[in-house]
Design a protein around this motif. Structure first.
Motif, mmCIF file in Angstrom:
data_model
loop_
_atom_site.group_PDB
_atom_site.id
_atom_site.type_symbol
_atom_site.label_atom_id
_atom_site.label_comp_id
_atom_site.label_asym_id
_atom_site.label_seq_id
_atom_site.Cartn_x
_atom_site.Cartn_y
_atom_site.Cartn_z
ATOM 1 N N ASP A 77 -0.135 -3.601 2.131
ATOM 2 C CA ASP A 77 -0.174 -3.524 0.668
ATOM 3 C C ASP A 77 -0.403 -4.887 0.027
ATOM 4 O O ASP A 77 -1.080 -4.988 -1.007
ATOM 5 C CB ASP A 77 1.056 -2.842 0.078
ATOM 6 C CG ASP A 77 0.744 -2.394 -1.350
ATOM 7 O OD1 ASP A 77 -0.273 -1.686 -1.536
ATOM 8 O OD2 ASP A 77 1.455 -2.806 -2.284
ATOM 9 N N CYS A 91 3.113 -2.131 7.128
ATOM 10 C CA CYS A 91 3.052 -1.480 5.810
ATOM 11 C C CYS A 91 3.093 -2.555 4.708
ATOM 12 O O CYS A 91 2.266 -2.546 3.780
ATOM 13 C CB CYS A 91 4.220 -0.509 5.738
ATOM 14 S SG CYS A 91 4.449 0.197 4.157
ATOM 15 N N GLU A 130 -2.761 5.326 1.070
ATOM 16 C CA GLU A 130 -1.697 5.745 1.982
ATOM 17 C C GLU A 130 -1.741 7.252 2.186
ATOM 18 O O GLU A 130 -1.856 8.000 1.213
ATOM 19 C CB GLU A 130 -0.341 5.347 1.375
ATOM 20 C CG GLU A 130 0.831 5.565 2.300
ATOM 21 C CD GLU A 130 2.104 4.930 1.765
ATOM 22 O OE1 GLU A 130 2.074 4.359 0.651
ATOM 23 O OE2 GLU A 130 3.126 5.021 2.456
#
Ligand code: NDP
Length: 261
Positions: A187, A183, A251
């Motif tokens: 990003d 994650c 997301e």
């Protein structure tokens, strides 16, 4: 037209928004990856599919062929050094480009830290994290190139994380740690490449009926009948990838309606 271009599904079929694009899906021999590969093929992609079980990939390749799409089964153990890069290179050698990557292959073993088998920890880190990093690194130059041309004007790198990539829970520490790590990676990478047309996204499923969860009859108090199907998650992946070029859905957390946490 060169040999690679002739291997691909031609551009321009109005019913197939991804026609002319090439996708690589890891963990395509079962579950979410298999459903995602089928869904991308229906949307017009030529699809390279990576996993260890050749027989399952060959069956899927045949099924995709019946939809008129091109498929490339690639047998590889992505936790072995060099295999992620080789998968990318073979995809580009066969189809001439790479527009979409779905980092989906994963492994989960639940146990309290003090009861854990360290081999399980190694396996989760190697596959859920390191293979994602290596495959993304190998794919990036091709995705950046694809985003520059006029097939779609964007390219997509989607990683299948988990609700466990946002919420830590006991007895799932290392799986959760690997999913939190992808994650953060996702990003940070998004910020580096989004200005150049590569959309970076995470799909975070809740409980889904697949081989990974086989034998689990209930979770979080939910009977298995209420869990997601692999196709539900594949639909989220396709939704992300089929947005217009100026829209990046970065997301999606997709849970069974009955799942509270
Ligand atoms: P499956 O077990 O059905 O699929 C896992 C896939 O990964 C298989 O295709 C398997 O193929 C492949 N794979 C496993 N090890 C390797 C390896 N070393 N090299 C290459 N491929 C490998 O499970 P799911 O479809 O559920 O899992 C897909 C993703 O979804 C995973 O990242 C998982 O963490 C995530 N997820 C799943 C949830 C669920 O409830 N099911 C919930 C949240 C996230 P093969 O054995 O042929 O190599």
């Amino acid at each position: 037209m060169n040999a690679n271009e002739s291997d691909r599904t031609p551009v321009g079929n109005a019913d197939q928004p991804l026609a002319g694009s090439v996708a690589l899906v890891t963990g395509a021999s079962s579950g979410i990856g298999e459903a995602a590969a089928l869904s991308l093929a229906r949307l017009g992609c030529s699809v390279a599919m990576v996993a260890r079980r050749t027989d399952r990939l060959t069956e899927l390749s045949d099924a995709i062929g019946t939809h008129g799409a091109a498929a490339l089964p690639l047998t590889a153990d992505l936790s072995a050094p060099g295999q992620a890069r080789r998968a990318v290179e073979e995809t580009v050698r066969r189809f001439g480009r790479l527009d979409v990557v779905v980092n989906n292959a994963g492994y989960g073993a639940r146990a309290a830290v003090e009861d854990s088998d360290l081999a399980d920890w190694e396996r989760m880190v190697d596959l859920n994290l390191k293979a994602v990093l290596h495959l993304s690194h190998a794919a990036l130059p091709h995705l950046l190139r694809a985003a520059e041309d006029d097939v779609r004007g964007v390219a997509d790198l989607v990683t299948v994380s988990s609700v466990a990539g946002r919420l830590a829970r006991k007895n799932n520490s290392v799986y959760s740690a690997t999913k939190h790590a992808v994650c953060s990676f996702s990003d940070a990478l998004r910020q580096e490449v989004t200005g150049r047309g590569v959309r970076v996204g995470l799909v975070e499923p809740g409980m889904t009926t697949t081989e990974m969860t086989l034998g689990g009859e209930s979770a979080f108090g939910m009977a298995q009948e209420s869990w997601l199907r692999a196709e539900d998650v594949a639909r989220s992946i396709s939704f992300m990838i089929t947005q217009p070029p100026h829209v990046a859905i970065n997301e999606i957390m997709v849970r069974p309606t009955a799942q509270e946490h």
